[in-house]
Design an enzyme around this catalytic site. Structure first.
Site, PDB file in Angstrom:
ATOM      1  N   ARG A 125      23.761  22.511  64.916  1.00  0.00           N
ATOM      2  CA  ARG A 125      24.389  21.616  64.281  1.00  0.00           C
ATOM      3  C   ARG A 125      25.285  22.264  63.114  1.00  0.00           C
ATOM      4  NH1 ARG A 125      19.762  18.371  60.813  1.00  0.00           N
ATOM      5  NH2 ARG A 125      18.973  18.001  63.011  1.00  0.00           N
TER       6      ARG A 125
ATOM      7  N   ARG B  40      48.407  15.782  61.580  1.00  0.00           N
ATOM      8  CA  ARG B  40      47.835  17.049  62.039  1.00  0.00           C
ATOM      9  C   ARG B  40      48.962  17.974  62.110  1.00  0.00           C
ATOM     10  NH1 ARG B  40      43.534  16.236  59.980  1.00  0.00           N
ATOM     11  NH2 ARG B  40      41.527  16.514  61.063  1.00  0.00           N
TER      12      ARG B  40
ATOM     13  N   CYS C 182      17.102  21.034  72.857  1.00  0.00           N
ATOM     14  CA  CYS C 182      16.070  20.721  71.757  1.00  0.00           C
ATOM     15  C   CYS C 182      15.584  19.056  71.706  1.00  0.00           C
ATOM     16  CB  CYS C 182      16.779  20.999  70.534  1.00  0.00           C
ATOM     17  SG  CYS C 182      18.054  19.939  69.987  1.00  0.00           S
TER      18      CYS C 182
ATOM     19  N   HIS D 127      38.586  25.120  63.024  1.00  0.00           N
ATOM     20  CA  HIS D 127      37.583  24.648  64.110  1.00  0.00           C
ATOM     21  C   HIS D 127      38.159  23.612  65.167  1.00  0.00           C
ATOM     22  CE1 HIS D 127      37.339  21.742  60.573  1.00  0.00           C
ATOM     23  NE2 HIS D 127      37.212  20.950  61.445  1.00  0.00           N
ATOM     24  N   GLU D 128      39.369  23.345  64.754  1.00  0.00           N
ATOM     25  CA  GLU D 128      39.954  22.233  65.601  1.00  0.00           C
ATOM     26  C   GLU D 128      41.037  23.158  66.638  1.00  0.00           C
ATOM     27  OE1 GLU D 128      40.624  17.967  63.432  1.00  0.00           O
ATOM     28  OE2 GLU D 128      42.563  19.029  64.436  1.00  0.00           O
TER      29      GLU D 128
ATOM     30  N   CYS E  50      42.108  20.803  59.722  1.00  0.00           N
ATOM     31  CA  CYS E  50      41.333  19.582  59.424  1.00  0.00           C
ATOM     32  C   CYS E  50      40.887  19.699  57.827  1.00  0.00           C
ATOM     33  CB  CYS E  50      40.061  19.631  60.219  1.00  0.00           C
ATOM     34  SG  CYS E  50      38.752  18.411  59.766  1.00  0.00           S
ATOM     35  N   HIS E  51      40.697  18.822  57.128  1.00  0.00           N
ATOM     36  CA  HIS E  51      40.410  18.878  55.618  1.00  0.00           C
ATOM     37  C   HIS E  51      39.324  19.590  55.540  1.00  0.00           C
ATOM     38  CE1 HIS E  51      41.834  17.315  51.701  1.00  0.00           C
ATOM     39  NE2 HIS E  51      40.751  17.990  51.432  1.00  0.00           N
ATOM     40  N   THR E  52      38.222  19.870  56.510  1.00  0.00           N
ATOM     41  CA  THR E  52      37.092  20.488  56.282  1.00  0.00           C
ATOM     42  C   THR E  52      37.260  21.969  55.852  1.00  0.00           C
ATOM     43  OG1 THR E  52      36.011  18.636  57.666  1.00  0.00           O
ATOM     44  CG2 THR E  52      34.579  20.566  56.967  1.00  0.00           C
TER      45      THR E  52
ATOM     46  N   CYS F  23      21.879  18.572  67.170  1.00  0.00           N
ATOM     47  CA  CYS F  23      21.382  19.841  67.716  1.00  0.00           C
ATOM     48  C   CYS F  23      20.470  20.562  66.592  1.00  0.00           C
ATOM     49  CB  CYS F  23      22.343  20.624  68.253  1.00  0.00           C
ATOM     50  SG  CYS F  23      21.465  21.903  69.236  1.00  0.00           S
TER      51      CYS F  23
ATOM     52  N   CYS G  66      37.847  17.856  66.565  1.00  0.00           N
ATOM     53  CA  CYS G  66      37.247  17.493  65.510  1.00  0.00           C
ATOM     54  C   CYS G  66      37.683  16.334  65.033  1.00  0.00           C
ATOM     55  CB  CYS G  66      37.090  18.484  64.314  1.00  0.00           C
ATOM     56  SG  CYS G  66      36.590  17.936  62.887  1.00  0.00           S
TER      57      CYS G  66
ATOM     58  N   CYS H 226      18.990  17.356  71.306  1.00  0.00           N
ATOM     59  CA  CYS H 226      19.859  17.093  72.700  1.00  0.00           C
ATOM     60  C   CYS H 226      19.458  16.139  73.602  1.00  0.00           C
ATOM     61  CB  CYS H 226      20.108  18.387  72.863  1.00  0.00           C
ATOM     62  SG  CYS H 226      21.398  19.596  71.960  1.00  0.00           S
TER      63      CYS H 226
ATOM     64  N   CYS I 123      22.813  22.408  72.427  1.00  0.00           N
ATOM     65  CA  CYS I 123      21.916  23.410  72.942  1.00  0.00           C
ATOM     66  C   CYS I 123      21.601  22.834  74.489  1.00  0.00           C
ATOM     67  CB  CYS I 123      20.836  24.101  72.266  1.00  0.00           C
ATOM     68  SG  CYS I 123      19.481  22.964  72.162  1.00  0.00           S
TER      69      CYS I 123
HETATM   70  P1  NAD Z   1      43.130  14.057  54.911  1.00  0.00           P
HETATM   71  O1  NAD Z   1      43.055  14.771  53.648  1.00  0.00           O
HETATM   72  O2  NAD Z   1      44.188  13.983  55.694  1.00  0.00           O
HETATM   73  O3  NAD Z   1      42.806  12.551  54.577  1.00  0.00           O
HETATM   74  C1  NAD Z   1      41.905  12.008  53.534  1.00  0.00           C
HETATM   75  C2  NAD Z   1      42.703  10.807  53.122  1.00  0.00           C
HETATM   76  O4  NAD Z   1      41.866  10.324  51.857  1.00  0.00           O
HETATM   77  C3  NAD Z   1      43.901  11.218  52.103  1.00  0.00           C
HETATM   78  O5  NAD Z   1      44.981  10.499  52.523  1.00  0.00           O
HETATM   79  C4  NAD Z   1      43.557  10.751  50.683  1.00  0.00           C
HETATM   80  O6  NAD Z   1      44.841  10.287  50.205  1.00  0.00           O
HETATM   81  C5  NAD Z   1      42.411   9.803  50.956  1.00  0.00           C
HETATM   82  N1  NAD Z   1      41.666   9.486  49.737  1.00  0.00           N
HETATM   83  C6  NAD Z   1      41.325  10.608  48.981  1.00  0.00           C
HETATM   84  N2  NAD Z   1      40.339   9.871  48.140  1.00  0.00           N
HETATM   85  C7  NAD Z   1      40.305   8.548  48.058  1.00  0.00           C
HETATM   86  C8  NAD Z   1      39.852   7.338  47.465  1.00  0.00           C
HETATM   87  N3  NAD Z   1      39.145   7.794  46.295  1.00  0.00           N
HETATM   88  N4  NAD Z   1      39.981   6.183  47.870  1.00  0.00           N
HETATM   89  C9  NAD Z   1      40.950   6.254  48.941  1.00  0.00           C
HETATM   90  N5  NAD Z   1      41.466   7.124  49.627  1.00  0.00           N
HETATM   91  C10 NAD Z   1      41.162   8.309  49.341  1.00  0.00           C
HETATM   92  O7  NAD Z   1      41.592  14.460  55.553  1.00  0.00           O
HETATM   93  P2  NAD Z   1      41.078  14.400  57.233  1.00  0.00           P
HETATM   94  O8  NAD Z   1      41.269  15.680  57.860  1.00  0.00           O
HETATM   95  O9  NAD Z   1      41.527  13.058  57.605  1.00  0.00           O
HETATM   96  O10 NAD Z   1      39.513  14.414  56.904  1.00  0.00           O
HETATM   97  C11 NAD Z   1      38.881  13.355  56.133  1.00  0.00           C
HETATM   98  C12 NAD Z   1      37.350  13.542  55.594  1.00  0.00           C
HETATM   99  O11 NAD Z   1      36.657  13.522  56.912  1.00  0.00           O
HETATM  100  C13 NAD Z   1      37.389  15.036  54.871  1.00  0.00           C
HETATM  101  O12 NAD Z   1      36.266  14.877  53.790  1.00  0.00           O
HETATM  102  C14 NAD Z   1      36.886  15.759  55.719  1.00  0.00           C
HETATM  103  O13 NAD Z   1      36.334  16.740  55.271  1.00  0.00           O
HETATM  104  C15 NAD Z   1      35.949  15.000  56.851  1.00  0.00           C
HETATM  105  N6  NAD Z   1      35.422  15.303  58.018  1.00  0.00           N
HETATM  106  C16 NAD Z   1      34.178  15.083  58.401  1.00  0.00           C
HETATM  107  C17 NAD Z   1      33.798  15.099  59.778  1.00  0.00           C
HETATM  108  C18 NAD Z   1      32.533  14.634  60.134  1.00  0.00           C
HETATM  109  O14 NAD Z   1      32.035  15.128  61.258  1.00  0.00           O
HETATM  110  N7  NAD Z   1      31.762  13.914  59.475  1.00  0.00           N
HETATM  111  C19 NAD Z   1      34.653  15.796  60.592  1.00  0.00           C
HETATM  112  C20 NAD Z   1      36.354  15.996  60.448  1.00  0.00           C
HETATM  113  C21 NAD Z   1      36.356  15.563  58.941  1.00  0.00           C
HETATM  114 ZN    ZN Z   2      19.978  21.312  70.785  1.00  0.00          ZN
END
Ligand code: NAD
Ligand code: ZN
Length: 381
Positions: free
Chosen positions: A119, A374, A104, A71-72, A49-51, A115, A179, A107, A101
């Protein structure tokens, strides 16, 4: 039922990130047995994942190395620590980066999945129980990542970060629900909640954004506008019900103005899945005044600050944010898995690559190049 490895240190392969931005190295690591309220999971499939990429590049809060990312994933419980009652060896499970959990105030609240105990915490590299890592190489501790560290054949998690799922569900597919896909889907269905017939903008057409688009399609949105800087994403996105595309690079005007023109004043809902602060601000400013709701999902850079004129809020626009699409991981994830089993949700179209564990760095290359969605990493190959 107890496995022969229960209570013992397991030696297995893990992909260790020794330094920020440097290729991972497959190492033999020692994985300590689970302590009280912990579970040791044998990982069968994991995906990127991107994270992971983002904290590996160390644009995140604290660069913590050496570390095992990931994490995925999907796996099978190998052994359990003291006090674990709702999981047993042999159960199929998905690890989750933000836990539950079940005790809390978050939860217990219907409204929150934040959580108090479990969290998401990207700065912590150790287990809660004793402040230590369960991974080591020749006595040197290797840090955990978001309580999951799935780029290892075996990993140890707090029981609250493990969702038990239907054993009939194919782990090589449902691992992506751990995720990204649940996050995007939930951001739309649980947080943005578009009405039937509404117009939804999705910023970022990676797996998370396309899962958000899938949520909009399921909710009955009539227009789904995909916004991405990478034009390669547009072809793939057509399979996900995205009806129109905007590349901010093709326009002189700010993208929120382009969207306002296309939609007679603004979209009803927008979901930001990029991690770019500019996209977050645009995603907010492009929603219609009076009723528009924007939901932020992307993980920002360390020093980012959100800047908009307060009049945008006074004019009755709403901004929200979410982790994991507001799903409570242990309570809700099994039912998201069932959506796949009942064919209400297609996962195959999100899986564009597959590599063996030894080729894990290829998965990073695909993500960095913006190729595919993915990439499944098979631990047994
Ligand atoms: P990814 O890199 O596959 O996709 C991100 C897309 O955003 C890309 O296609 C990129 O070209 C585009 N992008 C970047 N900057 C941009 C802009 N300014 N305008 C338009 N498009 C733009 O990533 P992903 O795995 O799909 O994850 C996406 C985001 O979600 C990441 O920041 C990731 O960390 C986050 N995320 C958050 C959670 C959460 O729970 N909040 C969970 C998972 C992932
Ligand atoms: Zn909790």
């Amino acid at each position: 039922m107890s496995s022969t490895t229960a209570g013992q240190v397991i030696r297995c392969k893990a992909a260790v990130a020794w330094e920020a931005g440097k290729p991972l190295v497959i190492e033999e690591v020692e994985v300590a047995p689970p302590q009280a309220m912990e579970v040791r999971l044998k990982i069968l499939f994991t995906s990127l994942c991107h994270t992971d990429v983002y904290f590996w590049e160390a644009k995140g809060q604290t660069p913590l190395f050496p570390r095992i990312f990931g994490h995925e994933a999907g796996g099978i419980v190998e052994s359990i620590g003291e006090g674990v009652t709702d999981l047993k060896p042999g159960d199929h499970a998905l690890p989750v980066f933000t836990g539950e959990c079940k005790e809390c105030r978050h939860c217990k609240s219907e409204e929150s999945n934040m959580c108090d105990l479990l969290r998401i915490n990207t700065d912590r590299g150790v287990m809660l129980n004793d402040g230590k890592s369960r991974f080591s190489i020749n006595g040197q501790p290797i840090y955990h990542f978001v309580g999951t560290s799935t780029f290892s054949e075996y990993t140890v998690l707090h029981v609250g970060s493990v969702a038990k799922i239907n054993p009939a569900a194919p782990l090589d597919k449902v691992c992506i629900l751990s995720c990204g896909i649940s996050t995007g889907l939930g951001a739309t269905l649980n947080v943005a909640k578009p009405k039937k017939g509404s117009t939804v903008a999705v910023f970022g057409l990676g797996a998370v954004g396309l899962a958000a688009a899938e949520g909009a399609r399921i909710a009955g949105a009539s227009r789904i506008i995909g916004v991405d800087l990478n034009a390669k994403r547009f072809d793939e996105a057509k399979k996900f019900g995205v009806t129109e595309f905007v590349n901010p690079k093709d326009h002189e005007k700010p993208v929120h103005e382009v969207l306002a023109e296309m939609t007679n004043g603004g979209v009803d809902r927008s979901i930001e899945c990029t991690g770019s602060i500019n996209a977050m601000i645009s995603a907010f400013e492009c929603v219609h005044d009076g009723w528009g709701v924007a939901v932020l999902v992307g993980v920002p850079n360390k020093d980012d600050a959100f800047k908009t004129h307060p009049m945008n809020l006074l004019n009755e626009r709403t901004i929200k944010g979410t982790f994991f699409g507001n799903y409570k991981p242990r309570s809700d994830l099994p039912s998201v898995v069932e959506k796949y089993m009942n064919k209400e949700l297609e996962l195959e179209k999100f899986i564009t690559h597959e590599v063996s564990f030894s080729e894990i760095n290829k998965a990073f290359e695909y993500m960095l190049k913006g190729e595919g969605l993915r990439c499944i990493i098979r631990m047994d190959a």
